[in-house]
Design a protein around this motif. Structure first.
Motif, PDB file in Angstrom:
ATOM      1  N   MET A  62       0.836  -1.207   0.000  1.00 23.45           N
ATOM      2  CA  MET A  62       0.000   0.000   0.000  1.00 23.45           C
ATOM      3  C   MET A  62       0.866   1.249   0.000  1.00 23.45           C
ATOM      4  O   MET A  62       1.959   1.255   0.567  1.00 23.45           O
ATOM      5  N   ASP A  63       0.354   2.317  -0.617  1.00 20.96           N
ATOM      6  CA  ASP A  63       1.057   3.603  -0.556  1.00 20.96           C
ATOM      7  C   ASP A  63       0.677   4.321   0.739  1.00 20.96           C
ATOM      8  O   ASP A  63      -0.027   3.772   1.590  1.00 20.96           O
ATOM      9  N   TYR A  64       1.133   5.565   0.883  1.00 17.71           N
ATOM     10  CA  TYR A  64       0.898   6.275   2.142  1.00 17.71           C
ATOM     11  C   TYR A  64      -0.572   6.626   2.354  1.00 17.71           C
ATOM     12  O   TYR A  64      -0.979   6.945   3.483  1.00 17.71           O
ATOM     13  N   LYS A  65      -1.369   6.533   1.302  1.00 19.32           N
ATOM     14  CA  LYS A  65      -2.809   6.770   1.427  1.00 19.32           C
ATOM     15  C   LYS A  65      -3.582   5.490   1.740  1.00 19.32           C
ATOM     16  O   LYS A  65      -4.797   5.507   1.847  1.00 19.32           O
ATOM     17  N   GLY A  66      -2.868   4.385   1.841  1.00 17.16           N
ATOM     18  CA  GLY A  66      -3.522   3.110   2.127  1.00 17.16           C
ATOM     19  C   GLY A  66      -4.135   2.461   0.906  1.00 17.16           C
ATOM     20  O   GLY A  66      -5.000   1.593   1.036  1.00 17.16           O
ATOM     21  N   LYS A  67      -3.677   2.845  -0.282  1.00 21.43           N
ATOM     22  CA  LYS A  67      -4.190   2.288  -1.538  1.00 21.43           C
ATOM     23  C   LYS A  67      -3.195   1.280  -2.110  1.00 21.43           C
ATOM     24  O   LYS A  67      -1.986   1.414  -1.918  1.00 21.43           O
ATOM     25  N   LEU A 122       0.425  -1.983   9.722  1.00 25.65           N
ATOM     26  CA  LEU A 122       0.341  -2.345   8.309  1.00 25.65           C
ATOM     27  C   LEU A 122       0.315  -1.135   7.392  1.00 25.65           C
ATOM     28  O   LEU A 122       0.317  -1.289   6.169  1.00 25.65           O
ATOM     29  N   TYR A 123       0.312   0.078   7.959  1.00 21.16           N
ATOM     30  CA  TYR A 123       0.266   1.298   7.159  1.00 21.16           C
ATOM     31  C   TYR A 123       1.580   2.077   7.272  1.00 21.16           C
ATOM     32  O   TYR A 123       2.227   2.061   8.315  1.00 21.16           O
ATOM     33  N   SER A 124       1.926   2.777   6.188  1.00 22.23           N
ATOM     34  CA  SER A 124       3.083   3.677   6.175  1.00 22.23           C
ATOM     35  C   SER A 124       2.551   5.102   6.255  1.00 22.23           C
ATOM     36  O   SER A 124       2.082   5.652   5.259  1.00 22.23           O
ATOM     37  N   TYR A 125       2.596   5.692   7.435  1.00 23.41           N
ATOM     38  CA  TYR A 125       2.051   7.033   7.654  1.00 23.41           C
ATOM     39  C   TYR A 125       3.094   8.075   7.282  1.00 23.41           C
ATOM     40  O   TYR A 125       4.213   8.059   7.795  1.00 23.41           O
ATOM     41  N   ARG A 126       2.724   8.992   6.382  1.00 17.56           N
ATOM     42  CA  ARG A 126       3.668  10.018   5.941  1.00 17.56           C
ATOM     43  C   ARG A 126       3.661  11.200   6.911  1.00 17.56           C
ATOM     44  O   ARG A 126       2.597  11.745   7.230  1.00 17.56           O
ATOM     45  N   LEU A 127       4.835  11.599   7.326  1.00 21.79           N
ATOM     46  CA  LEU A 127       4.976  12.660   8.318  1.00 21.79           C
ATOM     47  C   LEU A 127       5.156  14.042   7.710  1.00 21.79           C
ATOM     48  O   LEU A 127       5.002  15.055   8.396  1.00 21.79           O
ATOM     49  N   VAL A 128       5.502  14.101   6.432  1.00 19.30           N
ATOM     50  CA  VAL A 128       5.795  15.379   5.781  1.00 19.30           C
ATOM     51  C   VAL A 128       4.658  15.755   4.830  1.00 19.30           C
ATOM     52  O   VAL A 128       4.016  14.886   4.255  1.00 19.30           O
ATOM     53  N   PRO A 129       4.401  17.051   4.656  1.00 18.14           N
ATOM     54  CA  PRO A 129       3.302  17.498   3.788  1.00 18.14           C
ATOM     55  C   PRO A 129       3.681  17.464   2.309  1.00 18.14           C
ATOM     56  O   PRO A 129       3.951  18.498   1.704  1.00 18.14           O
ATOM     57  N   SER A 166      10.487  10.790   7.226  1.00 19.31           N
ATOM     58  CA  SER A 166       9.333  11.012   6.344  1.00 19.31           C
ATOM     59  C   SER A 166       8.159  10.082   6.621  1.00 19.31           C
ATOM     60  O   SER A 166       7.016  10.402   6.281  1.00 19.31           O
ATOM     61  N   TYR A 167       8.423   8.924   7.223  1.00 15.85           N
ATOM     62  CA  TYR A 167       7.369   7.927   7.435  1.00 15.85           C
ATOM     63  C   TYR A 167       7.488   7.297   8.814  1.00 15.85           C
ATOM     64  O   TYR A 167       8.562   7.254   9.405  1.00 15.85           O
TER      65      TYR A 167
END
Length: 200
Positions: free
Chosen positions: A135-140, A170-177, A189-190
């Motif tokens: 999954m990408d950072y949006k969970g897709k 299970l998710y990669s949460y993005r920390l930067v805008p 960044s994650y």
């Protein structure tokens, strides 16, 4: 005479079995999960075991992945194994068709032809081991990973540890805008998060 005949038959039988295994023994294995879950670590472990077994191994990664080393697959724990960076999945088909084991890291960054490439190699008797973000950072679903997972003999989903609560992540949460789908980065960044913490 009979013994000699048996020996000859045994040699022919062994060669025939080896030929059939090499022609039809291909497979696709996928190791997937979030960032910091140990995907590359597991890929390296499997590839090193194949090398210990004296199999002919070739390892590939996208040319765009230059975070640690341009000519090596490197885990977050700094374990590494030499590789060949390639621009497209078609190069993997060209360079990996005459080996016994092919490893592919950061598979999500490849083009949509990757599933076809993996399938073609496996049909030729190659063991293909693929690691990447599912999954990408949006969970897709990310890039060609869903297609590769669909045709794989085995899929291993590994989990990181949620830095917010300690549950399996299970998710990669993005920390930067940054709204770009592809953003190479590490802990700056994650961070890995579970479902609940990701949706906070």
């Amino acid at each position: 005479m009979i013994l000699a005949g048996c020996k000859v038959f045994g040699m022919l039988f062994s060669e025939d079995v080896f030929k059939r295994r090499s022609e039809h023994g291909g497979s696709i294995e996928v190791v997937c999960g979030s960032m910091f879950s140990g995907k590359t670590e597991e890929l390296i472990r499997r590839l090193r075991r194949a090398q210990i077994a004296r199999l002919n191994v070739e390892i590939f990664k996208p040319m765009t992945d230059t975070r640690y080393d341009e000519m090596a697959v490197v885990s977050h724990n700094q374990n590494s194994i030499p590789c060949t960076p390639v621009e497209s999945s078609s190069a993997i088909l060209l360079l990996g068709s005459h080996v016994q084991v092919v490893g592919i890291d950061e598979a999500q960054f490849f083009d949509e032809e990757l599933a076809y490439v993996c399938d073609t190699l496996a049909n030729k008797g190659v063991r293909v081991i693929v690691a990447g973000l599912d999954m990408d950072y949006k969970g897709k679903p990310f890039g060609p990973m869903p297609g590769v997972m669909a045709i794989a003999e085995s899929v291993t989903k590994v989990h990181a540890v949620c830095v917010q609560c300690g549950n399996p992540a299970l998710y990669s949460y993005r920390l930067v805008p940054d709204g770009a789908r592809i953003l190479l980065g590490e802990k700056e960044s994650y961070e890995p998060r579970c479902r609940n913490c990701y949706n906070l």
